[in-house]
Each structure stands twice: as structure tokens, then as C-alpha cells.
Design a protein around this motif. Structure first.
Motif, PDB file in Angstrom:
ATOM      1  N   GLY A 609       0.799  -1.222   0.000  1.00 22.78           N
ATOM      2  CA  GLY A 609       0.000   0.000   0.000  1.00 22.78           C
ATOM      3  C   GLY A 609       0.827   1.265   0.000  1.00 22.78           C
ATOM      4  O   GLY A 609       0.288   2.374   0.030  1.00 22.78           O
ATOM      5  N   LYS A 610       2.155   1.142  -0.034  1.00 18.46           N
ATOM      6  CA  LYS A 610       3.026   2.312  -0.033  1.00 18.46           C
ATOM      7  C   LYS A 610       2.834   3.095  -1.322  1.00 18.46           C
ATOM      8  O   LYS A 610       2.739   2.523  -2.406  1.00 18.46           O
ATOM      9  N   GLN A 611       2.828   4.432  -1.202  1.00 14.46           N
ATOM     10  CA  GLN A 611       2.573   5.298  -2.343  1.00 14.46           C
ATOM     11  C   GLN A 611       3.799   6.150  -2.671  1.00 14.46           C
ATOM     12  O   GLN A 611       4.513   6.610  -1.774  1.00 14.46           O
ATOM     13  N   ARG A 612       4.025   6.344  -3.967  1.00 14.59           N
ATOM     14  CA  ARG A 612       5.119   7.212  -4.432  1.00 14.59           C
ATOM     15  C   ARG A 612       4.611   8.075  -5.571  1.00 14.59           C
ATOM     16  O   ARG A 612       4.038   7.565  -6.535  1.00 14.59           O
ATOM     17  N   ARG A 613       4.804   9.380  -5.449  1.00 17.82           N
ATOM     18  CA  ARG A 613       4.400  10.311  -6.495  1.00 17.82           C
ATOM     19  C   ARG A 613       5.569  10.584  -7.433  1.00 17.82           C
ATOM     20  O   ARG A 613       6.655  10.954  -6.983  1.00 17.82           O
ATOM     21  N   VAL A 614       5.318  10.428  -8.712  1.00 18.58           N
ATOM     22  CA  VAL A 614       6.328  10.665  -9.745  1.00 18.58           C
ATOM     23  C   VAL A 614       5.912  11.901 -10.542  1.00 18.58           C
ATOM     24  O   VAL A 614       4.870  11.866 -11.209  1.00 18.58           O
ATOM     25  N   PRO A 615       6.675  12.999 -10.478  1.00 17.59           N
ATOM     26  CA  PRO A 615       6.317  14.207 -11.252  1.00 17.59           C
ATOM     27  C   PRO A 615       6.272  13.907 -12.740  1.00 17.59           C
ATOM     28  O   PRO A 615       7.085  13.144 -13.266  1.00 17.59           O
ATOM     29  N   LEU A 616       5.307  14.514 -13.437  1.00 17.09           N
ATOM     30  CA  LEU A 616       5.140  14.300 -14.872  1.00 17.09           C
ATOM     31  C   LEU A 616       5.441  15.573 -15.643  1.00 17.09           C
ATOM     32  O   LEU A 616       5.282  16.683 -15.116  1.00 17.09           O
ATOM     33  N   PRO A 617       5.838  15.456 -16.912  1.00 12.18           N
ATOM     34  CA  PRO A 617       6.161  16.634 -17.720  1.00 12.18           C
ATOM     35  C   PRO A 617       4.910  17.399 -18.145  1.00 12.18           C
ATOM     36  O   PRO A 617       3.782  16.917 -18.011  1.00 12.18           O
ATOM     37  N   ASP A 618       5.117  18.580 -18.707  1.00 13.60           N
ATOM     38  CA  ASP A 618       3.997  19.428 -19.120  1.00 13.60           C
ATOM     39  C   ASP A 618       3.137  18.773 -20.192  1.00 13.60           C
ATOM     40  O   ASP A 618       1.944  19.054 -20.291  1.00 13.60           O
ATOM     41  N   ALA A 619       3.728  17.917 -21.014  1.00 11.51           N
ATOM     42  CA  ALA A 619       2.976  17.289 -22.110  1.00 11.51           C
ATOM     43  C   ALA A 619       2.123  16.120 -21.647  1.00 11.51           C
ATOM     44  O   ALA A 619       1.457  15.476 -22.462  1.00 11.51           O
ATOM     45  N   ALA A 620       2.108  15.833 -20.348  1.00 11.02           N
ATOM     46  CA  ALA A 620       1.282  14.737 -19.815  1.00 11.02           C
ATOM     47  C   ALA A 620      -0.162  15.218 -19.734  1.00 11.02           C
ATOM     48  O   ALA A 620      -0.652  15.607 -18.678  1.00 11.02           O
ATOM     49  N   GLN A 621      -0.844  15.196 -20.868  1.00 12.42           N
ATOM     50  CA  GLN A 621      -2.232  15.636 -20.980  1.00 12.42           C
ATOM     51  C   GLN A 621      -2.987  14.635 -21.832  1.00 12.42           C
ATOM     52  O   GLN A 621      -2.409  13.870 -22.587  1.00 12.42           O
ATOM     53  N   GLY A 622      -4.309  14.654 -21.716  1.00 13.84           N
ATOM     54  CA  GLY A 622      -5.144  13.794 -22.548  1.00 13.84           C
ATOM     55  C   GLY A 622      -5.447  12.484 -21.868  1.00 13.84           C
ATOM     56  O   GLY A 622      -5.671  12.414 -20.662  1.00 13.84           O
ATOM     57  N   THR A 623      -5.451  11.402 -22.643  1.00 16.25           N
ATOM     58  CA  THR A 623      -5.755  10.074 -22.116  1.00 16.25           C
ATOM     59  C   THR A 623      -4.460   9.352 -21.793  1.00 16.25           C
ATOM     60  O   THR A 623      -3.596   9.201 -22.655  1.00 16.25           O
ATOM     61  N   GLY A 624      -4.323   8.913 -20.547  1.00 20.56           N
ATOM     62  CA  GLY A 624      -3.144   8.155 -20.155  1.00 20.56           C
ATOM     63  C   GLY A 624      -3.357   6.674 -20.420  1.00 20.56           C
ATOM     64  O   GLY A 624      -4.450   6.143 -20.244  1.00 20.56           O
ATOM     65  N   ALA A 625      -2.305   5.985 -20.844  1.00 26.50           N
ATOM     66  CA  ALA A 625      -2.391   4.554 -21.125  1.00 26.50           C
ATOM     67  C   ALA A 625      -1.069   3.894 -20.768  1.00 26.50           C
ATOM     68  O   ALA A 625       0.002   4.417 -21.093  1.00 26.50           O
ATOM     69  N   LEU A 626      -1.142   2.764 -20.092  1.00 24.68           N
ATOM     70  CA  LEU A 626       0.023   1.948 -19.795  1.00 24.68           C
ATOM     71  C   LEU A 626      -0.015   0.766 -20.753  1.00 24.68           C
ATOM     72  O   LEU A 626      -0.915  -0.072 -20.678  1.00 24.68           O
ATOM     73  N   VAL A 627       0.946   0.697 -21.661  1.00 21.48           N
ATOM     74  CA  VAL A 627       0.974  -0.324 -22.703  1.00 21.48           C
ATOM     75  C   VAL A 627       2.328  -1.014 -22.665  1.00 21.48           C
ATOM     76  O   VAL A 627       3.361  -0.387 -22.920  1.00 21.48           O
ATOM     77  N   ASP A 628       2.313  -2.310 -22.329  1.00 23.90           N
ATOM     78  CA  ASP A 628       3.550  -3.086 -22.288  1.00 23.90           C
ATOM     79  C   ASP A 628       4.624  -2.401 -21.454  1.00 23.90           C
ATOM     80  O   ASP A 628       5.802  -2.324 -21.841  1.00 23.90           O
ATOM     81  N   GLY A 629       4.232  -1.899 -20.292  1.00 24.35           N
ATOM     82  CA  GLY A 629       5.181  -1.252 -19.398  1.00 24.35           C
ATOM     83  C   GLY A 629       5.593   0.138 -19.804  1.00 24.35           C
ATOM     84  O   GLY A 629       6.440   0.753 -19.154  1.00 24.35           O
ATOM     85  N   ARG A 630       4.996   0.677 -20.853  1.00 18.53           N
ATOM     86  CA  ARG A 630       5.318   2.020 -21.328  1.00 18.53           C
ATOM     87  C   ARG A 630       4.119   2.931 -21.102  1.00 18.53           C
ATOM     88  O   ARG A 630       2.982   2.533 -21.315  1.00 18.53           O
ATOM     89  N   LEU A 631       4.392   4.167 -20.698  1.00 19.03           N
ATOM     90  CA  LEU A 631       3.336   5.125 -20.385  1.00 19.03           C
ATOM     91  C   LEU A 631       3.197   6.118 -21.535  1.00 19.03           C
ATOM     92  O   LEU A 631       4.175   6.731 -21.966  1.00 19.03           O
ATOM     93  N   PHE A 632       1.970   6.242 -22.039  1.00 21.48           N
ATOM     94  CA  PHE A 632       1.692   7.172 -23.137  1.00 21.48           C
ATOM     95  C   PHE A 632       0.562   8.114 -22.729  1.00 21.48           C
ATOM     96  O   PHE A 632      -0.350   7.744 -21.975  1.00 21.48           O
ATOM     97  N   PHE A 633       0.613   9.327 -23.285  1.00 24.28           N
ATOM     98  CA  PHE A 633      -0.484  10.283 -23.155  1.00 24.28           C
ATOM     99  C   PHE A 633      -0.896  10.699 -24.561  1.00 24.28           C
ATOM    100  O   PHE A 633      -0.048  11.116 -25.365  1.00 24.28           O
ATOM    101  N   VAL A 634      -2.180  10.564 -24.864  1.00 22.55           N
ATOM    102  CA  VAL A 634      -2.695  10.865 -26.199  1.00 22.55           C
ATOM    103  C   VAL A 634      -3.731  11.973 -26.069  1.00 22.55           C
ATOM    104  O   VAL A 634      -4.757  11.808 -25.395  1.00 22.55           O
ATOM    105  N   GLN A 635      -3.453  13.118 -26.695  1.00 21.01           N
ATOM    106  CA  GLN A 635      -4.395  14.232 -26.691  1.00 21.01           C
ATOM    107  C   GLN A 635      -5.281  14.164 -27.926  1.00 21.01           C
ATOM    108  O   GLN A 635      -4.876  13.652 -28.969  1.00 21.01           O
ATOM    109  N   GLU A 636      -6.497  14.707 -27.794  1.00 21.21           N
ATOM    110  CA  GLU A 636      -7.426  14.651 -28.919  1.00 21.21           C
ATOM    111  C   GLU A 636      -6.884  15.414 -30.121  1.00 21.21           C
ATOM    112  O   GLU A 636      -7.203  15.104 -31.270  1.00 21.21           O
TER     113      GLU A 636
END
Length: 762
Positions: A609-636
């Protein structure tokens, strides 16, 4: 008002008591159920009941209202959009409308205005988080109940995940309370439009005057689009808040979260007007439609709906609080027409290439017997039904598929589960799960595969959801259970977890037989959705209260007996994206309708239950998706950003020319990220750099409505790509030759295996 001689004595199971009012589209009655519960029943006028287009719109209104629930909205309790005269019953809320309140007592004082503002903003939060835009927020649609305001009448609302049904020459809405884009660009309306309307309504409540009042609706509409608002009589701090709400550009208006924080600072005492206070209009409402809604303590007047709204009675059930906001907020960045090419820039074959990087990726061979193909799923699945049996859901059908080897099991709004050969596009079988059902809200949604069975959410009506187990080879029903219509089901090991139809327990069933193995009782005051992370069952629970903060609790369930361990208590977060190692990745709740970025990624250790916050870049907007261990953000808008899920470091960010993209699909062997747009346009990006490798021509004229619970989907069958667009076009291409002409699977299905003799009924 008493019932007239021509009024019916009852509607459905409700006995009518009084007329609450009548409007252009229908009559609203006060009624009670057999148990004595009071409801407001809206009944459509007979002349509109004969109009099939209107019936479709009314079905959509019912669907939109059902999706919305909250402390400051009036919930739907029953409806029959297919009755001889369609009707809908909502919980009766005693109270005058805001327009009546101002007519009788003048503008609101500071305490009343603060309560109204916060209540309406929270109502919009509830409305928007399930993907609905109200589009007619005005004084006549706000009831002033003793415990706070209620937003009513979704008559011209639209689900933000749907295409607008247009009527030539008709403007839907009330000009003094409409947004500029609603008047000039109605297809681009998002939740920001309701924020504009809220600003106008608060000015009216504080002063008795609208900020754009003109001598005619036409002049008013012009001033809304082109002129600054008149705010001379609005005192600070309300002045500054409504000024931001009334920005001409939707991007300049505050999101609901920010708006709630600003409104919370409004004082309960002091002046809300700078001079004199203004006087209420004689007609009680700037909309001038002459309608009354609700019932005051000595009045008893209400009104029916005005206008219509389009939506899609989606069968993609999502956790209503924690997941619907992803679709409703993350994709609301805009809309409208867009051009991807200029003549000749694709070499004439509809595919634009930019050259592959020097290090050529490994090719994945195509499966034996494969050919490029294309299939219109709704038509193919309904090929055995008479035209009169089919429902008109517009262009967006929310189709989705699951795959087992070279077979696809697909479903969507208005059509049953269908098996398609992924090699040829031929239909193997279609269930008759929807036969003899009311198609106002029907559909099917495949969930997954286990032991030769395909598991499906089947919606025989807009009030019922069943979990079906179908034989993967024949389509025959093996078992069926009624489940909750508001949450998903999920598979783990040999069990399937779903919420009971009354939402009071999470039940793990034997996937082969449907028999209950164990049940987790949902604590009082909570609602829980069934979810599986990393093949382990969880309950994702949220507090059923009226707080502005959204609290949720993640409960880990023992696979053997369902015993629960509370893992984490979370504040204002979305549903989890998935697991990376032992960590569940979670994004905070933000309003991407305003381009808000995600400030951080929460990594939650599922063991401790331990929590860790990871700061994200400015372009982290839109729909977030975790795909094969990779994090993507897709804006409309078409921007795709890759982020390291452990450090939060931006790997690359690419502005593409393809809008409304769905969830990425990663092929490490090909060093490629594939995406699909709502129109079926495929896009290939280099996995390590984001460089565009190619994009294909679209497969549909329809590009999607911008916000949908079901995004365009991609699957892999060997070296071939299978994709499904927003209108249900299913197709398969070779990524090395995406321009190859498909076989006409639509014609081929006529000679393919016939509809299965499935009896998927209770």
C-alpha cells in the motif's frame, strides 16, 4: 394544476395526480408509484410520438439522464421511450424554478447565491464526468429545493461522446444562456459550454439581468458571440469568477475543479451587487419560453422539455465515478472539421510516408491464409433482422472486440456478439441475444475468453445488463446472470468478478458454470466496481456522499474466499492504468477539457500500500495509457507523448496530424507504436523517437464525436493489424502495405456461416 378531461389516469405503473406543466414537446405530470413515491412524469405530445426522428432523440434524452446521478440532479427512476406516447419518470423535487424564485422575491442574497453556485458546479461535475453536456442550463431548468438546487431537463443535452443530430434551420437552446460555440459551432460544444452558461446564470441570479440581454433573441445571440458581457452590477469576488466563465474561447474558461475551488471562496455575507441590485424580469426568465418546472409551496407549476439532444445509449459500462471521467475529461479538447492532407501529398495512394529510420525493425510474418479485409460490423451482425427491428444509434456504435488466436468476438451498441474470422473477415456466427428485445438501449460488449467460452455483457433493454457465457465455437449460451449496469466484469484464474445487480456485493463466479464461489459485501455508504490488476481481484470503491472531494478506496480481495484487505485510501484519483511490476499506476483527477496536465503519477505498491508520487512533464495531458510497461499520453489534438513510467521523464512528444486517436499498441519487435483514429486512419510512430513512419487513409467518413467510453481499438493477429473505428468498421491490414485494397467482406458474409441458433435469454 388539476388533470384535464383529456389526460390519462396513469402512465406505466404510475397514477397521475396533477399537471405540473406543459411545453412545446410534452406534458409533465405529478404522479406516484404503488409504494407512494412521488415522481415527475414527462409524456411526449402525440404528434411527436409519430415522428421516428423525435423518438430517437427522446431515447437519447432518457439515456443521457440515466447516466447522470448526483446530489444536485434529479435522477431517472423509470422510462418507456417505445410506448405509444414515450414517457420518462424522474424523482419529484419540490421547489420553484430559479426564474420563479427571482420573479417572486428578487435577486439572491450572498448566502443563497453561494449555495446555488456550488450546487450547480457540483451538478455539472456529475454531468460531465459521465460524458454528458447539458447544453440548456438556464433558470427554468434549475429547481430551488430546500436542501440545494437541482439541475433538470436533459431535453437538448447530448452525450459528449456522440455526433450531433442536426436539424436544418433550427437552433437548439436558449440564446441568453448559450455559449458562443453553441450558437456558431454546435458540433464543437464541450463541457466548457456549460461553464459559460453557469456564468450567465449566476449573473442573472445576482442581478436579475443576463450579461448579454438584448431586445430580441437575434441581438442577444449576436452579443453572446461578439460582445463583452455586461457585469457592471456584479460585485467582487463573483465578478472575477463569472468574467472567466464568460470567456469567448472555451480554452480560457476554468475547469469544473478549479471553478469549485473559486466558488468555495464566495462569502456568505455582504453585497453581491454594486448598485441597486437590479430587478427581476417580469416573465421570470430570460429564456421566454413560458414554461414552469417544479412545484413551489403554493404554486404547483412545471414544464416539459424544449428541444432535443443526441446521444448514444452506450453499452460500454464503466465505473461511473472513477473511470467515466477519463473518457469525459481526457478527450474534451475540441472538435469540428479538420484536414489531414492537401491534394497530392500522399502520392495518390492515401498513405503518407516519411522514411524508416536506419535501423530497420524485424518483420513479423503474416498468418497463413490472411488477406486484407473490411467489414461493417453493425450491418453484418444485424443481417438477419428486419429493417424495422433495427435501432438508429447514429454513427458511433462503441464497437469492441476480444481475440482468441485467429477469431474475433465483437459487439457494440445495437448489435449482438458476432464471431469474425480474423484471416478473411467472414462472419462465423451471430448470437440472437437481442432478438425480441427493445432496442432503445441494447447492445453487447465482449469481456474476455476462458476455457472455450466468451464472456459478454448483454443489454436486452436500457435498464438491464446480463453477464453471458457463450460457447466460442457455436455462440450458444451456456449460462447467464444479471449484473450491475454501472460497473465492469473482469476475469482472473478460472473465475469472473462482477458487481451484483443491486450493487451491494462483488461476486466471484465459476467461469465454466456461473455458480457463485464467494461474495464481498460492499460496506454501507460505498459503491464498488469489480476490477482485476495483474490477475488479482480488487474492489475499487468510492464514497457515496455529497463531499466535493472524491474519495476512493482500493480493496484487495483474496482469490480463494474474497476476504478483503483495504490497501489504500485515495483522494481525487482516477481508475488505475494497470500494474508495472508490483506497482499500480494511477493518475490524479484533473479536467483535461481545459488542457490541464497531470502533475504527477501515483505508483501504489499492491503488496504494502506504499505510495510514491512521480512528477510528470507538461505534455502529460489527454488520455493516459500503460501499454507493455510504457506510459503514453494521447491528446485529442493528435499529440502523442511517451513517458518513462518509473522516473516520469519525457521520452518524446510528437504532434501528429491525426486527431481523436485511441489507445496505442506497441510492437517492440517492429520498434513501432500503432494508433487508430475514430475514422479508422492508422498511424505508425517510431517507438524510441516518436517519428512518424506512415499513416493510412481513413476507413470511414465519420471521425468520432470526441468523447467516447469506447475508443478506436487495435489488435494484433500475427503480423496483421486488426482495427475497429468509431462507426463499427472492422478491418485488417498488413502494416508494411496499409494501402492494399481490402476484400469486400460485407458481401462475403452473405455466404458465410449463418446466424447461430443462440438463445441468450433469461
Amino acid at each position: 394544476m388539476p388533470l384535464s378531461a383529456g389526460d390519462p389516469k396513469s402512465i406505466g405503473d404510475y397514477r397521475l395526480l396533477d399537471r405540473l406543466g406543459s411545453g412545446g414537446m410534452g406534458v409533465v405530470y405529478l404522479a406516484h408509484s404503488a409504494s407512494g413515491r412521488q415522481v415527475a412524469v414527462k409524456v411526449v405530445h402525440a404528434q411527436f410520438a409519430e415522428d421516428e426522428e423525435f423518438r430517437t432523440r427522446f431515447r437519447q434524452e432518457v439515456a443521457a439522464a440515466r447516466r447522470v446521478s448526483g446530489a444536485f440532479t434529479a435522477p431517472v427512476v423509470d422510462a418507456d421511450p417505445d410506448a405509444e406516447r414515450p414517457w420518462m419518470a424522474t424523482l419529484y423535487v419540490p421547489g420553484s424554478t430559479l426564474s420563479e424564485r427571482l420573479t417572486e422575491h428578487g435577486p439572491l442574497n450572498a448566502a443563497e447565491l453561494r449555495q446555488l453556485a456550488l450546487g450547480l458546479a457540483e451538478a455539472l461535475h456529475d454531468i460531465h464526468r459521465v460524458g454528458v453536456v447539458h447544453r440548456d442550463l438556464k433558470p427554468a431548468n434549475v429547481l430551488m429545493a430546500e436542501d440545494g438546487p437541482r439541475v433538470i431537463d436533459f431535453g437538448i443535452s447530448r452525450a459528449a461522446d456522440n455526433q450531433v443530430l442536426t436539424v436544418t434551420g433550427r437552433v437548439m437552446g436558449t440564446p441568453p444562456f448559450m455559449s458562443p460555440e453553441q450558437l456558431s459551432r454546435p458540433r464543437e460544444v464541450t463541457g466548457a459550454s456549460d461553464v459559460f452558461s453557469l456564468g450567465t446564470l449566476l449573473v442573472y441570479a445576482a442581478t436579475g439581468k443576463g450579461p448579454f440581454d438584448g431586445e430580441s433573441p437575434y441581438l442577444t445571440a449576436y452579443q453572446v458571440v461578439h460582445e463583452p458581457p455586461t457585469l457592471d452590477e456584479v460585485a467582487p469576488p463573483l465578478h472575477g469568477i463569472v468574467e472567466r466563465c464568460l470567456a469567448k474561447s472555451p480554452d480560457d474558461r476554468p475547469g469544473i475543479g478549479e471553478l469549485l475551488r473559486m466558488l468555495d471562496e464566495l462569502p456568505s455575507k455582504g453585497d453581491v451587487r454594486t448598485v441597486g441590485g437590479g430587478s427581476a424580469k417580469k416573465n421570470g426568465s430570460a429564456d421566454g419560453d413560458g414554461k414552469k418546472k417544479g412545484k413551489g409551496k403554493g404554486e404547483g407549476k412545471a414544464g416539459a422539455d424544449q428541444g432535443t439532444w443526441p446521444t448514444w445509449s452506450g453499452v460500454r459500462r464503466r465505473r461511473p465515478v472513477l473511470a467515466a471521467i477519463v473518457a469525459a475529461g481526457a478527450l474534451a479538447l475540441g472538435g469540428g472539421a479538420f484536414a489531414l492532407y492537401t491534394p497530392g501529398d500522399d502520392g495518390g495512394d492515401g498513405v503518407r510516408t516519411s522514411g524508416h529510420p536506419a535501423d530497420a525493425p524485424r518483420e513479423i510474418p503474416l498468418p497463413q491464409g490472411w488477406r486484407p479485409w473490411q467489414l461493417p460490423l453493425p450491418e453484418a451482425a444485424n443481417s438477419g433482422r428486419a429493417a424495422g427491428e433495427l435501432a438508429d444509434f447514429g454513427s458511433e456504435v462503441g464497437a469492441s472486440c476480444v481475440r482468441q488466436e485467429t477469431k474475433l468476438y465483437c459487439g457494440g451498441t445495437g448489435f449482438p456478439t458476432t464471431r469474425v474470422d480474423a484471416l478473411t473477415g467472414l462472419v462465423d456466427w451471430t448470437t440472437d441475444a437481442l432478438a425480441n428485445s427493445s432496442l432503445s438501449g441494447t447492445g453487447s460488449e465482449p469481456i474476455g475468453m476462458r476455457g472455450g467460452l466468451v464472456f459478454v455483457h448483454d443489454s436486452p433493454s436500457d435498464t438491464t445488463l446480463r453477464l453471458l457465457a457463450l460457447d466460442a465455437e457455436s455462440g450458444d449460451k451456456k449460462w447467464a446472470r444479471e449484473v450491475s449496469s454501472s460497473t465492469d466484469s473482469a476475469l482472473f484464474d478460472s473465475l469472473i468478478l462482477s458487481s451484483a445487480s443491486d450493487d451491494r456485493s462483488l461476486i466471484a463466479r465459476d467461469a465454466a458454470t456461473g455458480e457463485t464461489r464467494w461474495a464481498y459485501q460492499v460496506p454501507q455508504g460505498r459503491q464498488c466496481g469489480a476490477i482485476v490488476y495483474g490477475n488479482a481481484p480488487y474492489g475499487l470503491c468510492w464514497d457515496d456522499n455529497e463531499e466535493e472531494v472524491l474519495w476512493s478506496t482500493l480493496v484487495r480481495l483474496d482469490k480463494r474466499d474474497g476476504s478483503a484487505t483495504e490497501l489504500a485510501r485515495l483522494k481525487d484519483t482516477q481508475d488505475g492504468l494497470g500494474v508495472d511490476g508490483d506497482d499500480l499506476l494511477i493518475l490524479p483527477l484533473v479536467s483535461n477539457a481545459d488542457g490541464d496536465r497531470y502533475p504527477y503519477l501515483l505508483r501504489l505498491d499492491t503488496r504494502t500500500g506504499k505510495q510514491r508520487r512521480v512528477p510528470l512533464p507538461d505534455a502529460a495531458q489527454g488520455t493516459g495509457a500503460l501499454v507493455d510497461g510504457r506510459l503514453f499520453f494521447v491528446q485529442e489534438s493528435g499529440r502523442v507523448t511517451a513517458v518513462d513510467a518509473d522516473s516520469g521523464k519525457q521520452l518524446w512528444s510528437r504532434q501528429t496530424t491525426v486527431e481523436r486517436l485511441g489507445r496505442p499498441m506497441v510492437s517492440a519487435a517492429e520498434d513501432t507504436v500503432y494508433l487508430c483514429s475514430g475514422s479508422g486512419r492508422l498511424l505508425a510512430l517510431h517507438l524510441r523517437t516518436g517519428e512518424e513512419l506512415w499513416q493510412s487513409a481513413p476507413r470511414s467518413e465519420y471521425s468520432g464525436s470526441g468523447i467516447s467510453p469506447v475508443l478506436p481499438q487495435l489488435l494484433r493477429v500475427g503480423g496483421a493489424i486488426v482495427a475497429v473505428s468509431s462507426d463499427g468498421t472492422l478491418f485488417s491490414v498488413d502494416p508494411r502495405h496499409p494501402e492494399a485494397k481490402p476484400a469486400d467482406s460485407a458481401k462475403a458474409t452473405k455466404s458465410a456461416a449463418p446466424t447461430a441458433s443462440t438463445t441468450a435469454r433469461p
